[in-house]
Scaffold this active site. Structure first.
Site, PDB file in Angstrom:
ATOM      1  N   HIS A  31      45.376  43.326  43.747  1.00 18.63           N
ATOM      2  CA  HIS A  31      44.932  44.965  42.240  1.00 18.63           C
ATOM      3  C   HIS A  31      43.373  44.807  43.126  1.00 18.63           C
ATOM      4  O   HIS A  31      42.294  44.260  43.206  1.00 18.63           O
ATOM      5  CB  HIS A  31      44.979  43.835  40.775  1.00 18.63           C
ATOM      6  CG  HIS A  31      46.317  44.118  40.430  1.00 18.63           C
ATOM      7  ND1 HIS A  31      47.077  43.418  39.630  1.00 18.63           N
ATOM      8  CD2 HIS A  31      46.751  45.394  40.816  1.00 18.63           C
ATOM      9  CE1 HIS A  31      48.249  43.747  38.994  1.00 18.63           C
ATOM     10  NE2 HIS A  31      48.445  44.435  40.104  1.00 18.63           N
ATOM     11  N   CYS A  81      41.400  40.608  34.460  1.00 18.37           N
ATOM     12  CA  CYS A  81      43.597  40.912  34.523  1.00 18.37           C
ATOM     13  C   CYS A  81      43.750  40.667  33.001  1.00 18.37           C
ATOM     14  O   CYS A  81      44.379  40.762  31.901  1.00 18.37           O
ATOM     15  CB  CYS A  81      43.705  39.954  34.915  1.00 18.37           C
ATOM     16  SG  CYS A  81      43.358  40.308  36.935  1.00 18.37           S
TER      17      CYS A  81
END
Length: 275
Positions: free
Chosen positions: A175, A269
């Site tokens: 990511h 996150c």
């Protein structure tokens, strides 16, 4: 050289989801190991400490209720990407996480957000970063492992902001938020080796004064941070990154999140910003 300028914090609004059902029951990124036990009680304590840290810095933290059967829902950054009251919804790559998108959409819609479901695969703020003061308002968007490049076009249409696509090439940094972070509304930190040579050139051109992370910073999830423009909340393992942001004039705030790292995530996150 240590920077002595005074960084100014901005009040932020965040969304977090407690790890009540957190587990590593499957592996969808290189950090996940189903043979390594997860201490859910410790994960909850560490998550609560992160929430308290953010509220202690003066920010508002909303809590999205966890749902059984969604062990990765604690990684709240992945459920949507918000700009100016519009939420561009996630469309997860892996079936194990698909239902998270609907949970985020329902929560935000009930609170007045304009929610636009995605037609293209994207994983929310995990692969999008917004810099409102850079070049008049710029979205940086990652692709290569989770989010599809066509979703960058969709995000630009939905959010009305220019999008710069960045190619991630190392599966450990699957990511964008594991390899790049906004330190304030116009400045980034990033790990060059996570990106293709072409994307590295783009980043050098756009952000010549960026804080550049090294291998040790990246492996400690030092780029997976949350910043209010002055205070930079980092994984406690990322001591090298803490020194780098401090030298750039920011104030590092270290929080231990060892249990959540087992699932392939850290500070950022677990925290979605609501703009």
């Amino acid at each position: 050289m240590t920077v002595t300028l005074q960084r100014m914090p901005q009040k932020r609004t965040y969304l977090m989801c407690p790890p009540e059902f957190y587990a590593v029951d499957y592996a969808i990124n290189p950090w996940m190991d189903t043979s390594t036990p997860v201490d859910t009680e410790l994960a909850l304590k560490q998550w609560e400490r992160l929430r308290e840290t953010l509220t202690g810095l003066g920010h508002t933290v909303h809590v999205l209720p966890a749902e059984p059967g969604l062990p990765d829902m604690v990684y709240a950054a992945n459920g949507a990407f918000t700009v100016d009251g519009v939420a561009y919804g996630a469309r997860f790559k892996y079936a194990q996480r698909t239902a998270e998108a609907a949970a985020h959409r329902a929560y935000l819609a009930a609170r007045g957000w304009t929610c636009v479901p995605a037609a293209e695969t994207n994983e929310g703020e995990g692969d999008f970063a917004y810099l409102p003061e850079a070049y008049g308002g710029l979205i940086l968007a990652g692709y290569g492992f989770r989010t599809e490049p066509v979703a960058h076009v969709e995000a630009q249409d939905v959010l009305g902001r220019p999008v710069v696509s960045l190619h991630l090439v190392d599966p450990r940094f699957y990511h964008l938020d594991t390899a790049l972070a906004a330190l304030d509304d116009s400045t980034v930190a990033y790990y060059p080796a996570a990106f293709s040579e072409a994307s590295q050139r783009v980043l050098r051109q756009l952000f010549p004064d960026a804080v550049r992370a090294d291998d040790a910073d990246a492996y400690a999830f030092g780029l997976n941070l949350v910043s209010d423009g002055r205070h930079v909340v980092l994984n406690s393992e990322a001591t090298g990154m803490a020194h780098k942001v401090e030298a750039a004039g920011y104030t590092p705030v270290l929080v231990e999140l060892s249990e959540l790292k087992k699932g392939g995530g850290s500070i950022k996150c677990c925290v979605a910003e609501l703009r």
